[in-house]
Design an enzyme around this catalytic site. Structure first.
Site, short mmCIF file in Angstrom:
data_model
loop_
_atom_site.label_atom_id
_atom_site.label_comp_id
_atom_site.label_asym_id
_atom_site.label_seq_id
_atom_site.Cartn_x
_atom_site.Cartn_y
_atom_site.Cartn_z
N HIS A 199 8.10 -27.14 0.66
CA HIS A 199 7.38 -28.21 -0.03
C HIS A 199 6.19 -27.66 -0.81
CE1 HIS A 199 9.67 -31.29 2.21
NE2 HIS A 199 9.65 -30.38 3.18
N LYS A 210 -13.71 2.00 -2.48
CA LYS A 210 -14.49 2.45 -1.32
C LYS A 210 -15.69 3.28 -1.77
CE LYS A 210 -10.79 2.82 2.15
NZ LYS A 210 -10.09 3.78 3.05
N GLU A 248 0.82 -1.21 0.00
CA GLU A 248 0.00 0.00 0.00
C GLU A 248 0.85 1.26 0.00
OE1 GLU A 248 -4.34 -0.01 1.59
OE2 GLU A 248 -3.07 0.69 3.21
#
Length: 463
Positions: free
Chosen positions: A322, A436, A296
């Site tokens: 793995h 937003k 950010e």
């Protein structure tokens, strides 16, 4: 301490496997390549110090006085007035990730099964998860921490409205002020207004302090205090580094040197993906905190229209040996690995000697799981280096509050410094705002109708 490493003052930084002599000239970096950007680095560091001295670097400035820690101490009596069965944190992004990182690093791995108060962080609004938590909470013995600097965060405020209603129905409206703590802006916002109207105890987020840089404020310290973390040691670890780091020789400063390496790898070596590989379960959520801090802060469009920013990825050792190691060693060579290791474990488990018929396991007998983990970490670093894959290691001497406080501040400072190196503002997040606004529009918030129309316009492309 390993060769080619510097410490500050107890975290150790080993850059050996970033060097072109180890991983090859095509994929490694030599000192002359770092020197190419030395002038830019000096200008960026000057801007850092100038911003601090003008009180424009909030994450550093809060450590230059005791006002934050005094405010948190002041709310301690409220926190301890009852033997809470549960503490519930409502927050998202920087309002939750720092507190989670502290909890996971410093408390028992199975804290909620062994100790009280149990600690729950609701940083998402999945209705199945949130609904399940609501069904298992005893509101009479639960303390709720609500964190939103603006007080307008849709996710957190929706959770708050739900929880406030549950408390009201379970134990009465007058109990709300005894079961909630608010952390928000000191003077403005709807959450500040609600706290004032309902006499809810509160702490403040300094106005210039962004959420992802707020872990060493009340945002991180209040939840830590609730679960028994030594917040004084956490605070002092950060303060010690803040008080000394600008006195180090320029290229002995690990913030500057690490930043320069990562900057050069991104710009010159076309390695924009930086993997933070925690070799301790307790650091996995620290890597999670780092992902937001870096992504950010540094992922931006510059004024000239160019795009900058590294892509932070988290991994867990030994699990991801793995899972991801195959890709990192033989896939596209577009990554830098930053190992996060712990030198001294808070406890260790000895591996017993094999019994008869288990001779193939004799090499393990008499060692400990900690030794095995260290061996796997170093072997992975060497295997990557052998394949020309640059990597470095940040060593924590141990996982304790003092060291974690150091680490929080160092990585905050490094992120801000890299922002200035890139020539962007590391403290804003304009790329987050449009979604937003669109959400507000879709939910019917007045004044955001045009954003709802923008979303509907995209619906015509649905196939």
């Amino acid at each position: 301490m390993m060769q080619n490493s510097k410490s500050i003052p107890s975290l150790e930084f080993d850059w050996s496997f970033l060097d072109s002599q180890v991983v090859g000239k095509e994929h490694g970096v030599d000192q002359s390549e770092l020197g190419k950007y030395l002038s830019e680095a000096e200008q960026a560091w000057h801007k850092i110090i100038e911003s601090r001295d003008k009180c424009q670097l909030a994450f550093w400035n809060i450590l230059q006085s005791d006002s934050v820690i005094k405010e948190v101490r002041g709310i301690k009596e409220i926190i301890l007035r009852k033997n809470w069965e549960s503490v519930l944190l409502l927050g998202i992004g920087g309002s939750a990730l720092g507190a989670t990182a502290i909890f996971k690093a410093l408390r028992h791995p199975f804290h909620n099964l062994v100790y009280t108060p149990r600690f729950f962080v609701m940083d998402n609004i999945d209705p199945v998860t949130f609904g399940a938590l609501l069904d298992m909470i005893n509101w009479e013995s639960t303390l709720v921490i609500v964190i939103s600097k603006s007080g307008t965060t849709a996710e957190t405020m929706s959770q708050f409205l739900i929880v406030k209603e549950r408390i009201k129905k379970a134990i009465g409206i007058n109990a709300i002020k005894d079961h909630i703590i608010v952390i928000t802006d000191p003077s403005k916002g709807i959450l500040r207004s609600i706290a004032g109207a309902m006499d809810i105890p509160s702490c403040t987020v300094p106005p210039l302090l962004g959420g992802r840089f707020s872990v060493l404020s009340s945002v991180g310290l209040v939840p830590a205090l609730c679960v028994g973390v030594d917040i004084e040691a956490l605070w002092q670890g950060a303060v010690m580094v803040a008080d000394t780091i600008d006195r180090l020789d320029f290229m002995d400063n690990p913030v500057i040197k690490t930043s320069l390496y990562q900057f050069v790898f991104d710009r010159e070596k076309k390695k924009p993906i930086h993997v933070y590989w925690a070799y301790a379960d307790g650091l996995y959520y620290f890597a999670d905190w780092l992902r937001q801090l870096i992504a950010e802060s540094l992922g931006k469009i510059k004024p000239d229209g160019s795009f900058v920013g590294i892509t932070p990825v988290k991994a867990l050792g030994v699990t991801d040996q793995h899972s991801q190691l195959q890709l990192y060693r033989e896939g596209p060579n577009d990554k830098v690995i930053i190992f996060l290791g712990v030198k001294h474990w808070n406890c260790d488990v000895k591996i017993p000697q094999p019994e008869e018929g288990e001779s193939a396991l004799e090499y393990l007998g008499g060692h400990t799981l900690g030794e095995l983990c260290h061996a796997e970490q170093y072997a992975t670093a060497c295997a990557l280096a052998e394949a020309g894959r640059p990597n470095m290691t940040v060593w924590f001497p141990a996982l304790d509050p003092f060291t974690l406080g150091q680490a929080f501040f160092i990585f905050e400072l490094q992120t801000a410094f890299m922002g200035f190196l890139y020539g962007i503002n590391p403290f804003d997040q304009p790329g987050v705002e449009l979604s937003k606004m669109m959400t507000y529009g879709l939910m019917g918030r007045k004044g955001f109708e045009e954003y709802a129309a923008m979303v509907r316009n995209f619906a015509r492309w649905k196939r």
